[in-house]
Write a protein that holds these residues in place. Structure first.
Motif, mmCIF file in Angstrom:
data_model
loop_
_atom_site.group_PDB
_atom_site.id
_atom_site.type_symbol
_atom_site.label_atom_id
_atom_site.label_comp_id
_atom_site.label_asym_id
_atom_site.label_seq_id
_atom_site.Cartn_x
_atom_site.Cartn_y
_atom_site.Cartn_z
ATOM 1 N N ARG A 1 -2.670 19.874 10.414
ATOM 2 C CA ARG A 1 -3.432 18.877 8.825
ATOM 3 C C ARG A 1 -3.074 17.826 9.094
ATOM 4 O O ARG A 1 -2.766 17.168 9.725
ATOM 5 N N LEU A 2 -4.289 16.922 8.606
ATOM 6 C CA LEU A 2 -4.520 15.728 8.821
ATOM 7 C C LEU A 2 -4.513 14.818 7.376
ATOM 8 O O LEU A 2 -4.763 15.006 6.052
ATOM 9 N N ARG A 3 -3.303 13.578 7.461
ATOM 10 C CA ARG A 3 -2.912 13.875 5.796
ATOM 11 C C ARG A 3 -2.614 11.463 5.507
ATOM 12 O O ARG A 3 -2.679 11.348 6.644
ATOM 13 N N PHE A 4 -3.262 11.541 4.714
ATOM 14 C CA PHE A 4 -3.252 10.509 4.857
ATOM 15 C C PHE A 4 -2.647 9.948 3.121
ATOM 16 O O PHE A 4 -2.347 10.714 2.394
ATOM 17 N N GLY A 5 -1.551 8.781 3.282
ATOM 18 C CA GLY A 5 -0.289 8.714 1.960
ATOM 19 C C GLY A 5 -0.632 7.597 2.086
ATOM 20 O O GLY A 5 -0.609 6.510 2.436
ATOM 21 N N VAL A 6 0.037 7.000 0.787
ATOM 22 C CA VAL A 6 0.787 5.284 0.030
ATOM 23 C C VAL A 6 2.120 5.857 -0.290
ATOM 24 O O VAL A 6 2.530 6.937 -0.542
ATOM 25 N N ASP A 7 2.729 4.519 -0.031
ATOM 26 C CA ASP A 7 3.942 4.188 -1.199
ATOM 27 C C ASP A 7 3.912 3.593 -2.012
ATOM 28 O O ASP A 7 3.484 2.798 -2.406
ATOM 29 N N PRO A 8 3.352 4.353 -3.209
ATOM 30 C CA PRO A 8 3.661 4.233 -4.999
ATOM 31 C C PRO A 8 4.685 3.185 -5.020
ATOM 32 O O PRO A 8 4.824 1.954 -5.681
ATOM 33 N N GLN A 9 6.142 3.060 -4.668
ATOM 34 C CA GLN A 9 6.853 2.114 -4.540
ATOM 35 C C GLN A 9 6.619 0.740 -3.803
ATOM 36 O O GLN A 9 7.558 -0.050 -4.412
ATOM 37 N N SER A 10 5.684 0.258 -3.560
ATOM 38 C CA SER A 10 6.396 -0.661 -2.008
ATOM 39 C C SER A 10 5.514 -1.874 -2.969
ATOM 40 O O SER A 10 4.533 -1.819 -4.052
ATOM 41 N N ASP A 11 5.838 -2.505 -3.007
ATOM 42 C CA ASP A 11 5.300 -4.478 -3.558
ATOM 43 C C ASP A 11 3.797 -4.473 -3.072
ATOM 44 O O ASP A 11 3.219 -5.596 -3.440
ATOM 45 N N THR A 12 3.765 -4.185 -1.554
ATOM 46 C CA THR A 12 2.727 -4.645 -0.885
ATOM 47 C C THR A 12 1.787 -3.028 -0.992
ATOM 48 O O THR A 12 2.653 -1.807 -0.776
ATOM 49 N N PHE A 13 1.018 -2.694 -0.277
ATOM 50 C CA PHE A 13 -0.294 -1.922 -0.030
ATOM 51 C C PHE A 13 0.520 -1.241 1.583
ATOM 52 O O PHE A 13 0.356 -2.176 2.439
ATOM 53 N N ASP B 1 6.194 11.370 12.448
ATOM 54 C CA ASP B 1 6.956 11.486 11.834
ATOM 55 C C ASP B 1 7.749 9.758 11.701
ATOM 56 O O ASP B 1 8.085 9.518 12.858
ATOM 57 N N ILE B 2 8.390 9.543 10.872
ATOM 58 C CA ILE B 2 9.160 7.906 10.522
ATOM 59 C C ILE B 2 9.968 8.639 9.799
ATOM 60 O O ILE B 2 10.420 9.160 8.508
ATOM 61 N N ASP B 3 11.076 7.377 10.010
ATOM 62 C CA ASP B 3 12.455 7.769 9.583
ATOM 63 C C ASP B 3 12.346 7.232 7.982
ATOM 64 O O ASP B 3 13.141 8.724 7.320
ATOM 65 N N ASP B 4 11.002 7.028 7.284
ATOM 66 C CA ASP B 4 11.421 6.545 5.984
ATOM 67 C C ASP B 4 10.222 7.409 4.913
ATOM 68 O O ASP B 4 9.594 7.214 4.134
ATOM 69 N N PHE B 5 9.915 8.390 6.235
ATOM 70 C CA PHE B 5 8.661 9.155 6.204
ATOM 71 C C PHE B 5 8.354 9.975 4.268
ATOM 72 O O PHE B 5 7.885 10.077 3.739
ATOM 73 N N GLY B 6 10.042 10.549 3.401
ATOM 74 C CA GLY B 6 9.417 10.678 2.094
ATOM 75 C C GLY B 6 9.120 9.621 1.672
ATOM 76 O O GLY B 6 8.499 10.023 0.146
ATOM 77 N N ARG B 7 9.354 8.463 1.445
ATOM 78 C CA ARG B 7 8.418 7.504 0.325
ATOM 79 C C ARG B 7 6.922 7.383 0.309
ATOM 80 O O ARG B 7 6.662 6.639 -0.737
ATOM 81 N N PHE B 8 6.678 8.416 0.970
ATOM 82 C CA PHE B 8 5.365 7.968 1.316
ATOM 83 C C PHE B 8 4.160 9.508 -0.109
ATOM 84 O O PHE B 8 5.103 10.461 0.223
ATOM 85 N N ARG B 9 3.718 9.072 -0.589
ATOM 86 C CA ARG B 9 2.837 10.374 -1.514
ATOM 87 C C ARG B 9 1.752 10.319 -1.256
ATOM 88 O O ARG B 9 0.594 9.302 -0.740
ATOM 89 N N THR B 10 1.524 12.080 -0.502
ATOM 90 C CA THR B 10 -0.262 12.088 0.042
ATOM 91 C C THR B 10 -1.417 11.972 -1.063
ATOM 92 O O THR B 10 -1.306 12.675 -2.532
ATOM 93 N N LEU B 11 -1.908 11.162 -0.616
ATOM 94 C CA LEU B 11 -3.522 11.073 -0.801
ATOM 95 C C LEU B 11 -4.706 11.929 -1.087
ATOM 96 O O LEU B 11 -4.928 12.098 -1.768
ATOM 97 N N THR B 12 -4.785 12.110 0.410
ATOM 98 C CA THR B 12 -5.958 13.289 0.466
ATOM 99 C C THR B 12 -5.154 13.699 1.923
ATOM 100 O O THR B 12 -4.483 13.786 2.314
ATOM 101 N N GLU B 13 -5.631 15.663 2.289
ATOM 102 C CA GLU B 13 -5.264 15.455 3.656
ATOM 103 C C GLU B 13 -6.301 16.456 3.376
ATOM 104 O O GLU B 13 -7.093 17.297 2.843
ATOM 105 N N ARG B 14 -6.848 16.695 5.124
ATOM 106 C CA ARG B 14 -7.379 17.605 5.854
ATOM 107 C C ARG B 14 -7.242 18.542 6.696
ATOM 108 O O ARG B 14 -6.300 18.142 7.644
#
Length: 123
Positions: free
Chosen positions: A78-90, A106-119
């Motif tokens: 699965r190829l996934r794309f996400g954003v951090d909805p809590q960030s002041d910047t995109f 996989d990054i240290d603060d991975f959990g902050r990203f919400r999946t927008l789309t996946e393929r």
């Protein structure tokens, strides 16, 4: 190494949709095409290539390259794309999941990203 360098150029010039299409075609002609590499060996190849070349390669470059190699080796992912909805910047992130685990991205603060789309990609 060629794939990750090409991803940087293609994404900048053609955009994600066209880059995915070009890389999808290229996957059929790669020397490793359908040779049963493991997801872990693809991860190693992408991370090593990105660290050996000059310049910086972000998560999208690595995810596109990894997805191409996984397709060439007939490995579903699965190829996934996400954003951090809590960030002041995109802030966006791209990653690959294989067998239920984050394979690339996989990054240290991975959990902050919400999946927008996946393929879901079948090799």
């Amino acid at each position: 190494m060629v794939l990750i360098a090409a991803s940087k150029v293609l994404l900048a010039v053609a955009g994600l949709e066209d880059a995915e299409r070009y890389f999808g075609t290229a996957a059929q002609f790669l020397p490793c095409h359908r040779q049963s590499a493991s997801p872990e060996s693809v991860r190693w190849a992408v991370l090593t290539a990105g660290s050996c070349l000059p310049g910086t390669y972000d998560c999208l470059d690595r995810a596109l390259t990894g997805s191409t190699l996984l397709v060439a080796n007939d490995l579903p992912h699965r190829l996934r794309f996400g954003v951090d909805p809590q960030s002041d910047t995109f802030e966006a992130h791209a990653w690959i999941e294989s067998n239920g685990d984050v394979l690339i991205g996989d990054i240290d603060d991975f959990g902050r990203f919400r999946t927008l789309t996946e393929r879901e990609v079948r090799g």
